[in-house]
Scaffold this motif. Structure first.
Motif, mmCIF file in Angstrom:
data_model
loop_
_atom_site.group_PDB
_atom_site.id
_atom_site.type_symbol
_atom_site.label_atom_id
_atom_site.label_comp_id
_atom_site.label_asym_id
_atom_site.label_seq_id
_atom_site.Cartn_x
_atom_site.Cartn_y
_atom_site.Cartn_z
ATOM 1 N N PHE A 1 0.851 -1.182 0.000
ATOM 2 C CA PHE A 1 0.000 0.000 0.000
ATOM 3 C C PHE A 1 0.886 1.232 0.000
ATOM 4 C CE2 PHE A 1 -2.232 3.390 2.263
ATOM 5 C CZ PHE A 1 -3.418 3.443 1.564
ATOM 6 N N HIS A 2 0.534 2.221 -0.817
ATOM 7 C CA HIS A 2 1.279 3.475 -0.873
ATOM 8 C C HIS A 2 0.296 4.629 -0.856
ATOM 9 C CE1 HIS A 2 3.696 6.567 -3.343
ATOM 10 N NE2 HIS A 2 4.049 6.663 -2.075
ATOM 11 N N SER A 3 0.510 5.555 0.050
ATOM 12 C CA SER A 3 -0.292 6.768 0.141
ATOM 13 C C SER A 3 0.620 7.946 -0.176
ATOM 14 C CB SER A 3 -0.868 6.912 1.553
ATOM 15 O OG SER A 3 -1.390 8.207 1.744
ATOM 16 N N TYR A 4 0.210 8.761 -1.125
ATOM 17 C CA TYR A 4 0.998 9.923 -1.530
ATOM 18 C C TYR A 4 0.104 11.147 -1.474
ATOM 19 C CZ TYR A 4 3.364 13.258 -4.578
ATOM 20 O OH TYR A 4 3.947 14.388 -5.092
ATOM 21 N N SER A 5 0.580 12.203 -0.836
ATOM 22 C CA SER A 5 -0.178 13.458 -0.832
ATOM 23 C C SER A 5 0.769 14.621 -1.049
ATOM 24 C CB SER A 5 -0.955 13.623 0.475
ATOM 25 O OG SER A 5 -0.083 13.717 1.566
ATOM 26 N N LYS A 6 0.316 15.530 -1.874
ATOM 27 C CA LYS A 6 1.060 16.757 -2.155
ATOM 28 C C LYS A 6 0.060 17.902 -2.063
ATOM 29 C CE LYS A 6 4.153 18.945 -5.413
ATOM 30 N NZ LYS A 6 4.859 18.832 -6.680
ATOM 31 N N ILE A 7 0.243 18.715 -1.042
ATOM 32 C CA ILE A 7 -0.682 19.814 -0.792
ATOM 33 C C ILE A 7 0.090 21.112 -0.931
ATOM 34 C CG2 ILE A 7 -2.218 20.886 0.890
ATOM 35 C CD1 ILE A 7 -2.638 18.048 2.036
ATOM 36 N N ASN B 1 1.136 24.790 -0.526
ATOM 37 C CA ASN B 1 1.091 25.717 0.610
ATOM 38 C C ASN B 1 0.796 25.002 1.927
ATOM 39 O OD1 ASN B 1 1.561 27.894 -1.132
ATOM 40 N ND2 ASN B 1 -0.624 28.100 -1.533
ATOM 41 N N GLY B 2 1.077 23.733 2.014
ATOM 42 C CA GLY B 2 0.885 22.976 3.257
ATOM 43 C C GLY B 2 2.167 22.952 4.062
ATOM 44 N N PHE B 3 2.049 22.530 5.315
ATOM 45 C CA PHE B 3 3.232 22.444 6.170
ATOM 46 C C PHE B 3 4.186 21.365 5.660
ATOM 47 C CE2 PHE B 3 0.059 24.219 9.100
ATOM 48 C CZ PHE B 3 0.715 25.404 9.411
ATOM 49 N N LEU B 4 3.629 20.240 5.258
ATOM 50 C CA LEU B 4 4.417 19.166 4.665
ATOM 51 C C LEU B 4 3.996 19.056 3.201
ATOM 52 C CD1 LEU B 4 4.047 16.524 7.500
ATOM 53 C CD2 LEU B 4 6.044 17.935 7.031
ATOM 54 N N PRO B 5 4.766 19.619 2.290
ATOM 55 C CA PRO B 5 4.309 19.668 0.897
ATOM 56 C C PRO B 5 4.138 18.301 0.235
ATOM 57 C CG PRO B 5 6.568 20.438 1.092
ATOM 58 C CD PRO B 5 6.072 20.215 2.474
ATOM 59 N N GLU B 6 4.929 17.317 0.639
ATOM 60 C CA GLU B 6 4.839 15.991 0.033
ATOM 61 C C GLU B 6 4.975 14.931 1.129
ATOM 62 O OE1 GLU B 6 7.298 14.041 -3.394
ATOM 63 O OE2 GLU B 6 6.975 16.156 -3.831
ATOM 64 N N VAL B 7 4.001 14.002 1.178
ATOM 65 C CA VAL B 7 4.021 12.967 2.210
ATOM 66 C C VAL B 7 3.812 11.606 1.545
ATOM 67 C CG1 VAL B 7 2.914 12.072 4.285
ATOM 68 C CG2 VAL B 7 3.093 14.543 3.950
ATOM 69 N N ASN B 8 4.680 10.660 1.857
ATOM 70 C CA ASN B 8 4.563 9.273 1.396
ATOM 71 C C ASN B 8 4.424 8.373 2.617
ATOM 72 O OD1 ASN B 8 5.072 9.118 -1.616
ATOM 73 N ND2 ASN B 8 6.751 10.418 -0.942
ATOM 74 N N LYS B 9 3.412 7.493 2.595
ATOM 75 C CA LYS B 9 3.231 6.521 3.665
ATOM 76 C C LYS B 9 3.045 5.156 3.014
ATOM 77 C CE LYS B 9 1.143 9.752 6.858
ATOM 78 N NZ LYS B 9 0.014 10.043 7.725
ATOM 79 N N TYR B 10 3.590 4.125 3.665
ATOM 80 C CA TYR B 10 3.575 2.786 3.093
ATOM 81 C C TYR B 10 3.066 1.763 4.104
ATOM 82 C CZ TYR B 10 6.661 4.856 -0.405
ATOM 83 O OH TYR B 10 7.201 5.645 -1.382
ATOM 84 N N GLY B 11 2.500 0.694 3.575
ATOM 85 C CA GLY B 11 2.075 -0.432 4.395
ATOM 86 C C GLY B 11 2.213 -1.711 3.592
ATOM 87 N N LYS B 12 2.400 -2.814 4.295
ATOM 88 C CA LYS B 12 2.466 -4.111 3.618
ATOM 89 C C LYS B 12 2.019 -5.185 4.589
ATOM 90 C CE LYS B 12 7.323 -5.247 4.512
ATOM 91 N NZ LYS B 12 8.574 -5.687 3.893
ATOM 92 N N GLY B 13 1.749 -6.363 4.041
ATOM 93 C CA GLY B 13 1.313 -7.477 4.870
ATOM 94 C C GLY B 13 0.754 -8.595 4.020
#
Length: 142
Positions: A53-59, A61-73
């Motif tokens: 699983f991969h979650s990507y967000s780019k906002i 003017n946000g505090f964190l302009p690019e965030v990647n989160k991962y999961g597996k199982g």
């Protein structure tokens, strides 16, 4: 008689295998505005019973302009419900931090016996999830 019984068992096993193959593949869910924001989730179900699983967000003017989160199982399927699990020793490290323990998704696809013209996209809908931003999201098969 033995040949008939063997043939029936073989056909039965092939149909079970074919049904489980329907779940395997890449699923995607994307939310975006034209310029400002992009949120994308990608889920891949592998034939060996594992998932990524991969979650990507780019906002903008946000505090964190690019965030990647991962999961597996691991995943298992019963009827049209897919159950996900994660093992702390095997599935978590610096990169893979999302916990899929006790998560469930419902598989939705057009029934092969449905001969109508209506279009039903193949998707997964998470019905139980400990992470609230994934609950009730639709992941469409690519």
């Amino acid at each position: 008689m033995k040949l008939l019984l063997t043939t029936l068992i073989l056909i039965f096993n092939l149909t079970i295998f074919a049904q489980s193959n329907a779940f395997i593949g890449d699923y995607n869910s994307t939310f975006s505005t034209e310029v400002d924001h992009l949120i994308e989730y990608k889920l891949t179900l592998h034939q060996d019973g594992t998932f990524l699983f991969h979650s990507y967000s780019k906002i903008k003017n946000g505090f964190l302009p690019e965030v990647n989160k991962y999961g597996k199982g691991k995943w298992t399927a019963k009827d049209n419900v897919i159950t996900f699990s994660s093992n702390k020793q095997e599935d978590f490290d610096e990169k893979y931090t999302l916990n899929f323990k006790n998560s469930k998704a419902r598989f939705v696809a057009k029934n092969p016996r449905d001969k109508s013209d209506r279009i039903i996209k193949t998707k997964l809908t998470f019905v139980e999830f400990e992470i609230p931003w994934v609950q009730r999201l639709d992941f469409f098969k690519i």
